[in-house]
Design a protein around this motif. Structure first.
Motif, PDB file in Angstrom:
ATOM      1  N   LEU A  71       0.837  -1.197   0.000  1.00 29.04           N
ATOM      2  CA  LEU A  71       0.000   0.000   0.000  1.00 29.04           C
ATOM      3  C   LEU A  71       0.886   1.267   0.000  1.00 29.04           C
ATOM      4  N   LEU A  72       1.962   1.252   0.785  1.00 31.37           N
ATOM      5  CA  LEU A  72       2.867   2.416   0.818  1.00 31.37           C
ATOM      6  C   LEU A  72       3.491   2.654  -0.556  1.00 31.37           C
ATOM      7  N   LEU A  73       3.813   1.572  -1.257  1.00 32.09           N
ATOM      8  CA  LEU A  73       4.389   1.701  -2.592  1.00 32.09           C
ATOM      9  C   LEU A  73       3.366   2.333  -3.548  1.00 32.09           C
ATOM     10  N   ALA A  74       2.096   1.922  -3.413  1.00 31.75           N
ATOM     11  CA  ALA A  74       1.034   2.517  -4.235  1.00 31.75           C
ATOM     12  C   ALA A  74       0.886   3.996  -3.898  1.00 31.75           C
ATOM     13  N   VAL A  75       1.042   4.356  -2.628  1.00 30.75           N
ATOM     14  CA  VAL A  75       0.973   5.768  -2.237  1.00 30.75           C
ATOM     15  C   VAL A  75       2.163   6.530  -2.836  1.00 30.75           C
ATOM     16  N   ALA A  76       3.347   5.900  -2.860  1.00 28.33           N
ATOM     17  CA  ALA A  76       4.522   6.546  -3.465  1.00 28.33           C
ATOM     18  C   ALA A  76       4.260   6.820  -4.945  1.00 28.33           C
TER      19      ALA A  76
END
Lengths: 200, 200
Positions: A71-76
């Protein structure tokens, strides 16, 4: 054009999802991004994100089966798109007289408002040690950014547009690095003006 | 001058330690830095550092009572000094004709050899989310660096040396950011040359 629509066109990568599925995923990512901006990457749990985006545990698992880091990667990726969208329509309009000063103003204003908190930088800092996938997200952002500046230089008929685009983007990146480290935007202003010499 | 002696003069902050104590602490930090460069921040434990530096548990606790993060912060300070020392004696010799090209060559060579692995950036990425003390380490590095460039510009009799120093450091920082993200040093080369225009 609506920003969500623009973003869909920029991304175009949410493979295998229905239109409704892609919209739900987008809503979760945007909500997570907003929460992370407010509180900082380390202060937000998956439960916080579920709460803020009114998402069930099984929904979150459906879109991000690998958990928090995915999810953090998608936010990045989302924040990388925001970096470019925040410069629009001025970035894509680069070329004619006046367009360079207009873009410079938008860029300086964006980074001055942001100050020493850069969501993109905070996310890559957090993810980079354990998740090398964030590297290409940053590299693609920088390459796209540089290409758009180069396109503007070509439209303006400037010589060596590729080299000149590198110089402009390096001045911008270095100015932002100094702003993030010191809280002072003077370097960003003077370096960008120097790099745009002859255009503004 | 010996680099360890130079470093002691640069640092001058190991308060409350005897000369021998300061030397032991320095040996541990230098050994840890070398190990972290080889393997990456997340792959090195305190036990690894004890092994590589032939230090006992009680010795390590004596110098770094707050544990791993305190030692990593000391390594970040060490690496910040290395960044400047790697540019010496050319950085302090800036001013006369030829000095700018000599410094540019040293800087470009250093960052090309380093490639996409920057110990300073890896450490600040790792520490920044939880240890805000690393912020001032980076800020002091950048301020010192900029001041040294400004001193060179004054010696060269260049107008607006403070503004010009910001432009040069921003070009360098931005070029390095692009090198770290893409592995390509072209932006660093062209941006630095452009910022040094008229000096080289």
């Amino acid at each position: 054009m609506d920003r969500a629509v623009q973003r869909g066109r920029v991304a175009g990568v949410v493979g295998g999802l229905t239109k409704k599925g892609a919209a739900t995923r987008e809503r979760i990512v945007a909500g997570a991004a907003s929460l992370l901006r407010e509180r900082g990457v380390d202060e937000v749990s998956l439960d916080d994100i579920r709460g803020a985006t009114a998402t069930s545990k099984s929904q979150l698992f459906h879109y991000f089966p690998d958990g928090r880091a995915q999810l953090l990667l998608a936010v990045a990726q989302y924040e990388a798109q925001e970096v470019l969208l925040d410069q629009q329509p001025q970035l894509d309009a680069l070329g004619p007289p006046g367009s360079w000063a207009a873009w410079r103003d938008v860029v300086v204003d964006r980074y001055e408002r942001q100050g020493t908190r850069c969501p993109m930088s905070a996310l890559t800092r957090r993810l980079a040690p354990s998740h090398p996938e964030v590297g290409p997200v940053v590299a693609i952002l920088l390459t796209t950014w540089q290409q758009k500046i180069e396109d503007g230089l070509r439209r303006a008929g400037v010589g060596e547009p590729r080299t000149k685009a590198m110089i402009i983007l390096a001045a911008l990146q270095g100015g932002v690095a100094l702003l993030l480290a010191t809280g002072d935007s003077t370097a960003l202003r003077v370096a960008l003006d120097q790099a745009l010499d002859g255009l503004i």
